[in-house]
Motif scaffolding. Structure first.
Motif, mmCIF file in Angstrom:
data_model
loop_
_atom_site.group_PDB
_atom_site.id
_atom_site.type_symbol
_atom_site.label_atom_id
_atom_site.label_comp_id
_atom_site.label_asym_id
_atom_site.label_seq_id
_atom_site.Cartn_x
_atom_site.Cartn_y
_atom_site.Cartn_z
ATOM 1 N N THR A 1 -138.405 -61.119 122.206
ATOM 2 C CA THR A 1 -139.279 -60.173 122.910
ATOM 3 C C THR A 1 -140.124 -60.884 123.953
ATOM 4 O O THR A 1 -140.486 -62.052 123.777
ATOM 5 C CB THR A 1 -140.234 -59.478 121.920
ATOM 6 N N PRO A 2 -140.452 -60.193 125.036
ATOM 7 C CA PRO A 2 -141.498 -60.725 125.910
ATOM 8 C C PRO A 2 -142.832 -60.708 125.165
ATOM 9 O O PRO A 2 -143.035 -59.902 124.256
ATOM 10 C CB PRO A 2 -141.526 -59.737 127.089
ATOM 11 N N ALA A 3 -143.727 -61.605 125.553
ATOM 12 C CA ALA A 3 -145.091 -61.581 125.017
ATOM 13 C C ALA A 3 -145.896 -60.566 125.824
ATOM 14 O O ALA A 3 -146.011 -60.695 127.040
ATOM 15 C CB ALA A 3 -145.728 -62.961 125.119
ATOM 16 N N VAL B 1 -141.499 -70.015 129.844
ATOM 17 C CA VAL B 1 -142.482 -69.531 130.820
ATOM 18 C C VAL B 1 -141.715 -68.905 131.980
ATOM 19 O O VAL B 1 -141.135 -69.605 132.814
ATOM 20 C CB VAL B 1 -143.387 -70.675 131.315
ATOM 21 N N ALA B 2 -141.700 -67.585 132.020
ATOM 22 C CA ALA B 2 -140.913 -66.875 133.023
ATOM 23 C C ALA B 2 -141.418 -67.122 134.436
ATOM 24 O O ALA B 2 -140.649 -67.062 135.393
ATOM 25 C CB ALA B 2 -140.915 -65.377 132.721
ATOM 26 N N GLY C 1 -149.664 -66.192 125.360
ATOM 27 C CA GLY C 1 -149.554 -65.524 124.064
ATOM 28 C C GLY C 1 -148.243 -65.733 123.346
ATOM 29 O O GLY C 1 -147.888 -64.952 122.463
ATOM 30 N N GLN C 2 -147.523 -66.800 123.684
ATOM 31 C CA GLN C 2 -146.219 -67.024 123.052
ATOM 32 C C GLN C 2 -146.323 -67.199 121.540
ATOM 33 O O GLN C 2 -145.615 -66.525 120.781
ATOM 34 C CB GLN C 2 -145.550 -68.250 123.685
ATOM 35 N N GLU C 3 -147.200 -68.095 121.105
ATOM 36 C CA GLU C 3 -147.281 -68.366 119.666
ATOM 37 C C GLU C 3 -147.778 -67.150 118.897
ATOM 38 O O GLU C 3 -147.263 -66.831 117.815
ATOM 39 C CB GLU C 3 -148.160 -69.583 119.412
ATOM 40 N N ALA D 1 -140.851 -65.018 125.528
ATOM 41 C CA ALA D 1 -141.137 -65.539 126.873
ATOM 42 C C ALA D 1 -142.406 -64.861 127.368
ATOM 43 O O ALA D 1 -142.709 -63.721 126.999
ATOM 44 C CB ALA D 1 -139.981 -65.263 127.830
ATOM 45 N N SER D 2 -143.144 -65.589 128.214
ATOM 46 C CA SER D 2 -144.341 -65.022 128.833
ATOM 47 C C SER D 2 -144.401 -65.497 130.278
ATOM 48 O O SER D 2 -143.722 -66.452 130.658
ATOM 49 C CB SER D 2 -145.610 -65.461 128.085
#
Length: 204
Positions: A84-86, A169-170, A128-130, A121-122
């Motif tokens: 999922t995206p963050a 990191v997008a 906010g990944q973790e 990914a963010s």
């Protein structure tokens, strides 16, 4: 001879970043000998909202060949990786909405004792990944799952740097070799753990 384990890669992706990680995870699980289902969460946004953003519209077209996830995919799987995206440190609402339909499976115990892991990914390095991965873990706890993170169990993890789950990191561009190999390693680890559990249960 024991049958191979079933691994479902279930993800939501808007512009393709998480989609790329999901495909790499599928490759990793397949190379570990698993049977794999790559499944995307249905896109809930209105068509006009999607078409207003070229990258979003392009990805929806590019991913049209990936089947949408259904409950049978979760029943079938011995192990699952969720991507999922963050979104503000949490999973995307589209993935959450699907997860919230799984109550009947959870109450029946169908999701118990399966292996789970997550990737994300963010847009930014501290986006906010973790916390997104940990938030998905809360669901896995409720399901009674066996959570298998990548940890620092492969040299790539010391470069990718996230022991909770593969993350990218997008804002730096599409996933490159490090992120894709981290996803492959994570899926191999998940498949291997699921295979060991399956063998142990068969022998018990």
């Amino acid at each position: 001879m024991m049958e191979p384990v079933n691994v479902a890669i279930i993800y939501y992706s808007a512009t393709g970043t998480v989609h790329a990680l999901a495909r790499a995870a599928a490759e990793g699980a397949e190379k570990a000998g698993a049977r794999v289902r790559l499944r995307r969460v249905a896109e809930p946004a209105a068509p006009e909202a999607i078409e207003a953003q070229p990258a979003w519209a392009r990805h929806v077209r590019d991913a049209a060949d990936v089947p949408e996830v259904v409950h049978d995919d979760l029943v079938w799987a011995d192990a699952m990786l969720f991507g999922t995206p963050a979104r503000f440190g949490n999973p995307a609402s589209a993935l959450r909405a699907f997860i919230e339909t799984t109550g009947p499976l959870a109450f029946q115990g169908v999701l118990t004792d399966k292996v789970y892991s997550a990737f994300t990914a963010s847009n930014t390095a501290h986006g906010g990944q973790e916390s997104t991965l940990l938030a998905l873990g809360n669901t896995f706890y409720h399901w009674g799952g066996v959570i298998v993170p990548p940890g620092y169990t492969d040299p790539v993890q010391f470069t990718s740097g996230n022991p909770y789950g593969t993350s990218h990191v997008a804002g730096d561009g599409p996933p490159g070799d490090v992120s894709l190999e981290a996803a492959r390693h994570q899926a191999r680890r998940v498949a291997g753990t699921a295979a060991a559990l399956k063998a142990g249960r068969a022998a018990a």
